[in-house]
Design a protein around this motif. Structure first.
Motif, PDB file in Angstrom:
ATOM      1  N   ASP A  39       0.832  -1.210   0.000  1.00 54.34           N
ATOM      2  CA  ASP A  39       0.000   0.000   0.000  1.00 54.34           C
ATOM      3  C   ASP A  39       0.865   1.258   0.000  1.00 54.34           C
ATOM      4  O   ASP A  39       0.575   2.227  -0.716  1.00 54.34           O
ATOM      5  N   GLN A  40       1.928   1.244   0.806  1.00 57.64           N
ATOM      6  CA  GLN A  40       2.819   2.407   0.856  1.00 57.64           C
ATOM      7  C   GLN A  40       3.493   2.642  -0.494  1.00 57.64           C
ATOM      8  O   GLN A  40       3.562   3.780  -0.986  1.00 57.64           O
ATOM      9  N   ASP A  42       2.512   1.628  -3.443  1.00 58.43           N
ATOM     10  CA  ASP A  42       1.496   1.989  -4.438  1.00 58.43           C
ATOM     11  C   ASP A  42       1.119   3.463  -4.320  1.00 58.43           C
ATOM     12  O   ASP A  42       1.011   4.180  -5.329  1.00 58.43           O
ATOM     13  N   ASP A  43       0.904   3.943  -3.105  1.00 57.61           N
ATOM     14  CA  ASP A  43       0.526   5.352  -2.908  1.00 57.61           C
ATOM     15  C   ASP A  43       1.594   6.287  -3.479  1.00 57.61           C
ATOM     16  O   ASP A  43       1.269   7.285  -4.147  1.00 57.61           O
ATOM     17  N   GLN A  44       2.857   5.960  -3.223  1.00 57.91           N
ATOM     18  CA  GLN A  44       3.937   6.835  -3.702  1.00 57.91           C
ATOM     19  C   GLN A  44       4.089   6.771  -5.220  1.00 57.91           C
ATOM     20  O   GLN A  44       4.327   7.791  -5.870  1.00 57.91           O
ATOM     21  N   MET A  46       1.702   6.108  -7.368  1.00 58.70           N
ATOM     22  CA  MET A  46       0.555   6.778  -7.988  1.00 58.70           C
ATOM     23  C   MET A  46       0.686   8.298  -7.931  1.00 58.70           C
ATOM     24  O   MET A  46       0.189   9.012  -8.817  1.00 58.70           O
ATOM     25  N   MET A  47       1.356   8.811  -6.903  1.00 57.61           N
ATOM     26  CA  MET A  47       1.615  10.252  -6.842  1.00 57.61           C
ATOM     27  C   MET A  47       2.501  10.687  -8.005  1.00 57.61           C
ATOM     28  O   MET A  47       2.393  11.802  -8.506  1.00 57.61           O
ATOM     29  N   SER A  50       0.253   8.562 -11.927  1.00 49.08           N
ATOM     30  CA  SER A  50      -1.160   8.442 -12.292  1.00 49.08           C
ATOM     31  C   SER A  50      -1.627   9.567 -13.211  1.00 49.08           C
ATOM     32  O   SER A  50      -2.647   9.444 -13.893  1.00 49.08           O
ATOM     33  N   LYS A  62      -5.073   5.514 -12.522  1.00 52.02           N
ATOM     34  CA  LYS A  62      -4.203   4.678 -11.693  1.00 52.02           C
ATOM     35  C   LYS A  62      -4.085   3.268 -12.260  1.00 52.02           C
ATOM     36  O   LYS A  62      -3.006   2.671 -12.264  1.00 52.02           O
ATOM     37  N   ARG A  66      -0.492   1.626 -13.320  1.00 60.86           N
ATOM     38  CA  ARG A  66       0.016   0.377 -12.742  1.00 60.86           C
ATOM     39  C   ARG A  66       0.350  -0.643 -13.832  1.00 60.86           C
ATOM     40  O   ARG A  66       1.348  -1.344 -13.756  1.00 60.86           O
ATOM     41  N   LYS A 103      -2.853  -5.444  -7.276  1.00 62.26           N
ATOM     42  CA  LYS A 103      -3.201  -4.048  -7.533  1.00 62.26           C
ATOM     43  C   LYS A 103      -3.115  -3.701  -9.022  1.00 62.26           C
ATOM     44  O   LYS A 103      -3.587  -2.637  -9.431  1.00 62.26           O
TER      45      LYS A 103
END
Length: 212
Positions: A39-40, A42-44, A46-47, A50, A62, A66, A103
């Protein structure tokens, strides 16, 4: 009758924490930590990737981002000795890879052999760490997943990063802690990279992989 029901409820309340603790052994803590790390990361990512196309929803942007990222997973190593790794580290890499694939990220498998090996007692095998049997030693992924871990008396702390393949830029970093339970303790026995025993270990020297 009412007294019997009360006794059953009390026993259930007392046994529930024990059941939960058992579930959170190897079966719970490792996948939970891997999910947190994924999750960590992926969040970074996508910033960064995306985008902001107004003609697409954020979810679709997103999803597309990915699908464009190919990752190669490598085994986390001991932070105090980068030539050592334990089975738990290899398992953590597998778990994180699974979460990232769920994901929508793509993964490259480097351990695939040229041929499927058949053994009448053990089954069929296609994965290998014998460099002489690998299908390829060239990787074409956009990012390499690498990391370190440190073992304390009560827990193992993993730090994972995604490194841009053409250079040294770190695209994302994440960390998580896994409590040491009796189930995990046998997985903490470390071996030098390239050493070991068995079908794939057998004294084969470590190989260098060329990245393109």
């Amino acid at each position: 009758m009412n007294r019997f029901i009360v006794i059953v409820l009390v026993l259930a309340a007392l046994l529930f924490p024990l059941t939960a603790a058992a579930f959170l052994g190897f079966g719970g803590n490792v996948p939970e930590a891997a999910d947190d790390i994924a999750d960590q990361l992926d969040d970074q990512l996508m910033m960064r990737y995306s985008g902001d196309d107004p003609n697409m929803t954020a979810r679709n942007r997103k999803k597309l981002a990915r699908a464009r990222i190919m990752i190669m997973g490598t085994t986390p190593v001991n932070i105090n000795d980068l030539e050592r790794a334990c089975p738990l580290a290899r398992q953590m890499m597998e778990e994180i890879s699974t979460e990232l694939m769920d994901k929508g990220y793509r993964f490259q498998e480097l351990r695939k052999g040229r041929d499927i090996r058949f053994d009448k007692n053990r089954g069929e095998f296609v994965l290998t760490r014998d460099v002489r049997k690998l299908l390829t030693t060239t990787a074409t992924s956009q990012a390499i997943m690498a990391g370190t871990y440190v073992i304390t008396p009560k827990q193992v702390r993993f730090s994972i990063r995604l490194i841009h393949t053409p250079g040294n830029e770190v695209l994302a970093m994440a960390s998580a802690t896994v409590p040491i339970t009796p189930d995990l303790r046998p997985l903490l026995r470390e071996k030098p990279l390239g050493g070991g025993s068995g079908v794939d270990g057998g004294g084969v020297p470590p190989a260098t992989t060329r990245l393109q």
